[in-house]
Design a protein around this motif. Structure first.
Motif, short mmCIF file in Angstrom:
data_model
loop_
_atom_site.label_atom_id
_atom_site.label_comp_id
_atom_site.label_asym_id
_atom_site.label_seq_id
_atom_site.Cartn_x
_atom_site.Cartn_y
_atom_site.Cartn_z
N LEU A 61 9.31 -3.63 -5.15
CA LEU A 61 8.92 -4.20 -6.43
C LEU A 61 7.46 -4.60 -6.33
O LEU A 61 6.90 -4.68 -5.23
CB LEU A 61 9.78 -5.43 -6.72
N LYS A 62 6.84 -4.84 -7.47
CA LYS A 62 5.43 -5.25 -7.43
C LYS A 62 5.15 -6.32 -8.46
O LYS A 62 5.80 -6.36 -9.53
CB LYS A 62 4.51 -4.05 -7.67
N ALA A 63 4.21 -7.16 -8.11
CA ALA A 63 3.62 -8.08 -9.08
C ALA A 63 2.21 -7.57 -9.35
O ALA A 63 1.55 -7.06 -8.45
CB ALA A 63 3.58 -9.49 -8.52
N GLY A 64 1.78 -7.64 -10.59
CA GLY A 64 0.43 -7.18 -10.92
C GLY A 64 -0.28 -8.22 -11.77
O GLY A 64 0.35 -9.13 -12.33
N VAL A 106 -7.76 1.75 -6.73
CA VAL A 106 -7.06 1.14 -5.59
C VAL A 106 -7.24 -0.37 -5.60
O VAL A 106 -8.27 -0.89 -6.05
CB VAL A 106 -7.53 1.73 -4.24
N GLU A 107 -6.22 -1.04 -5.05
CA GLU A 107 -6.24 -2.50 -4.99
C GLU A 107 -5.81 -2.96 -3.60
O GLU A 107 -4.81 -2.44 -3.06
CB GLU A 107 -5.23 -3.08 -5.99
N PRO A 108 -6.50 -3.94 -3.01
CA PRO A 108 -6.09 -4.50 -1.72
C PRO A 108 -5.02 -5.57 -1.93
O PRO A 108 -5.20 -6.50 -2.73
CB PRO A 108 -7.38 -5.13 -1.19
N GLU A 109 -3.91 -5.45 -1.20
CA GLU A 109 -2.79 -6.35 -1.45
C GLU A 109 -2.16 -6.83 -0.15
O GLU A 109 -2.28 -6.17 0.89
CB GLU A 109 -1.72 -5.64 -2.29
N VAL A 110 -1.45 -7.96 -0.23
CA VAL A 110 -0.58 -8.39 0.86
C VAL A 110 0.85 -8.01 0.47
O VAL A 110 1.30 -8.34 -0.64
CB VAL A 110 -0.67 -9.91 1.09
N ILE A 139 -2.29 -1.01 0.32
CA ILE A 139 -3.19 -0.56 -0.75
C ILE A 139 -2.31 -0.03 -1.86
O ILE A 139 -1.48 0.85 -1.62
CB ILE A 139 -4.15 0.56 -0.27
N GLU A 140 -2.47 -0.58 -3.06
CA GLU A 140 -1.77 0.00 -4.20
C GLU A 140 -2.73 0.95 -4.94
O GLU A 140 -3.90 0.63 -5.15
CB GLU A 140 -1.26 -1.06 -5.18
N VAL A 141 -2.21 2.12 -5.31
CA VAL A 141 -2.94 3.04 -6.19
C VAL A 141 -2.34 2.85 -7.58
O VAL A 141 -1.15 3.12 -7.79
CB VAL A 141 -2.77 4.50 -5.75
N ILE A 142 -3.14 2.33 -8.49
CA ILE A 142 -2.66 2.20 -9.88
C ILE A 142 -3.25 3.34 -10.71
O ILE A 142 -4.33 3.87 -10.38
CB ILE A 142 -3.03 0.83 -10.49
N ASP A 143 -2.53 3.70 -11.75
CA ASP A 143 -2.98 4.82 -12.60
C ASP A 143 -2.37 4.61 -13.98
O ASP A 143 -1.35 5.22 -14.32
CB ASP A 143 -2.50 6.15 -11.99
N SER A 232 2.19 -7.97 -3.71
CA SER A 232 2.00 -9.26 -4.39
C SER A 232 0.86 -9.24 -5.40
O SER A 232 0.66 -10.22 -6.12
CB SER A 232 1.77 -10.36 -3.35
N GLY A 233 0.11 -8.13 -5.46
CA GLY A 233 -0.95 -8.05 -6.48
C GLY A 233 -2.33 -7.93 -5.85
O GLY A 233 -2.58 -8.44 -4.75
N GLY A 234 -3.23 -7.25 -6.54
CA GLY A 234 -4.57 -7.03 -6.03
C GLY A 234 -5.34 -8.35 -5.88
O GLY A 234 -5.36 -9.17 -6.79
N ALA A 235 -5.98 -8.52 -4.72
CA ALA A 235 -6.75 -9.74 -4.48
C ALA A 235 -8.16 -9.64 -5.06
O ALA A 235 -8.88 -10.64 -5.12
CB ALA A 235 -6.83 -10.01 -2.97
MG MG Z 1 -1.41 -3.98 -7.80
#
Ligand code: MG
Ligand code: 0L1
Length: 262
Positions: A61-64, A106-110, A139-143, A232-235
């Motif tokens: 799952l993801k939080a954004g 791309v987003e850096p995430e924990v 790393i999340e790749v969003i699109d 947990s979401g992009g920092a």
């Molecule tokens: Mg994200």
């Protein structure tokens, strides 16, 4: 809810077709301005059902939109939640085909992996840390399927929060082995450091985003299952990528994780 089931199913098909064909679309609230939050999550659920019907497996799952940098970048003010299926997962150092995507960032995430299920309401950082097996960098790749990333929060939720690909790796740590608020995150593209954050950028503590996800699911009679991976979401704000780019996230004390775009 403002939309009937036929409209929800039609919008889910439309958005998933855009995802699978790498075609963009105007945001769906242009045609459905009365769409509410329940409709938005119902469309996301219908997209998941379509994937499950073709044999997909939910892997997490993801939080954004959990950091002020992301909220500012996208002009919205509410965290959003989505799902991750096996087809989104990329191996450490692996290649992502840009021909399958519209305009990736791309987003850096924990990332968290749970050893026990979490259920809201009332979930808090302490409960998340107690239920966490380990954390690791991702790393999340969003699109976003929306043209030029122009959307509102409800359209984003319907579009499964722009989820497209992700990679996790580096060094997995027990949650008490680090202070997640002060963990430094450095995102490099082609060897150039471009985005800099700390864990506290994400709702003050990355575990707060996981608690918010558990409370969101609890309000819908669901829980986060044991074994789930949670982004947990992009920092930081998201960074645009294109074919030929190589991206690495360095996370303080947690090693690094990489992706390539071809
Ligand atoms: Mg994200
Ligand atoms: O994971 C995220 O923070 C993305 C949420 C969706 C909004 C976007 O596409 O930037």
């Amino acid at each position: 809810m403002a939309l009937d089931k036929a409209t929800i199913d039609q919008l889910a098909k439309h958005l998933e077709d855009c995802e699978l064909r790498a075609k963009d679309t105007p945001k769906i609230t242009d045609q459905h301005p009365d769409m509410d939050w329940a409709d938005a999550y119902a469309i996301q659920d219908a997209i998941l059902q379509r994937k499950l019907g073709r044999g997909a497996r939910v892997v997490g799952l993801k939080a954004g939109l959990t950091s002020h940098a992301k909220m500012r970048q996208m002009g919205v003010n509410t965290p959003v939640f989505g799902f991750l299926v096996d087809a989104f997962s990329v191996f450490e150092g692996g290649a992502v085909k840009t021909s399958e995507l519209i305009h990736p960032k791309v987003e850096p995430e924990v990332a968290f992996v749970l050893k026990r299920a979490l259920k809201g309401p009332g979930c808090h950082i302490g409960a998340v840390l107690a239920a966490t097996d380990f954390v690791l960098p991702g790393i999340e790749v969003i699109d976003s399927r929306y043209r030029d990333f122009k959307f509102d929060s409800k359209s984003v939720v319907a579009d499964n929060t722009s989820a497209a690909r992700f990679v996790v790796g580096g060094r997995a740590l027990r949650p008490d082995a680090l202070d997640m608020r002060t963990v430094g995150l450095v995102l490099e593209k082609n060897g150039v450091p471009l985005a800099f954050g700390a864990g506290a950028s994400v709702l003050g503590h990355p575990a707060a985003a996981v608690a918010a996800l558990a409370n969101h699911m609890g309000a819908r009679g669901k829980e986060i299952p044991a074994g789930s991976l949670i982004l947990s979401g992009g920092a930081t704000e998201a960074v645009a990528v294109a074919a030929g780019d190589a991206v690495t996230l360095h996370a303080q004390g947690m090693g690094s994780v990489s992706l390539r775009f071809i």
